[in-house]
Design a protein around this motif. Structure first.
Motif: not given
Length: 93
Positions: A1-2, A4-5, A8, A10, A12-13, A45
């Protein structure tokens, strides 16, 4: 599970116009808001989106999270890059 920054974009996700439509619908239903998918392109973001939502929908969101009390009422904060503590709660819808 990554993890979330919050600064960043969205996109990019893996979000796209279809998933933004679904996310907008979910936000509207859960919090009784009136958003549309274009919102996510204006506030790309998590931090910027959360700050906008708190500025526009403070009364509705405070029913779910009392941490919104520290933000200016009925305004979008100028410093859109300042970390916001509420982004994880909105993402966990």
């Amino acid at each position: 599970e990554k993890e979330i920054d919050p600064d960043e974009e969205m996109l990019e996700y893996g979000f796209d116009s279809i998933s933004f439509t679904s996310f907008s619908y979910t936000l509207n239903e859960k919090f009784d808001l009136e958003t549309d998918p274009s919102l996510f392109f204006d506030y790309p973001t998590v931090n910027r989106l959360v700050r906008y939502l708190i500025g526009e929908y403070r009364d509705k969101l405070t029913a779910y999270d009392t941490d919104t009390a520290g933000y200016p009422e009925n305004s979008v904060p100028d410093d859109m890059q300042k970390p916001c503590e509420n982004e994880k709660e909105i993402i966990e819808i």
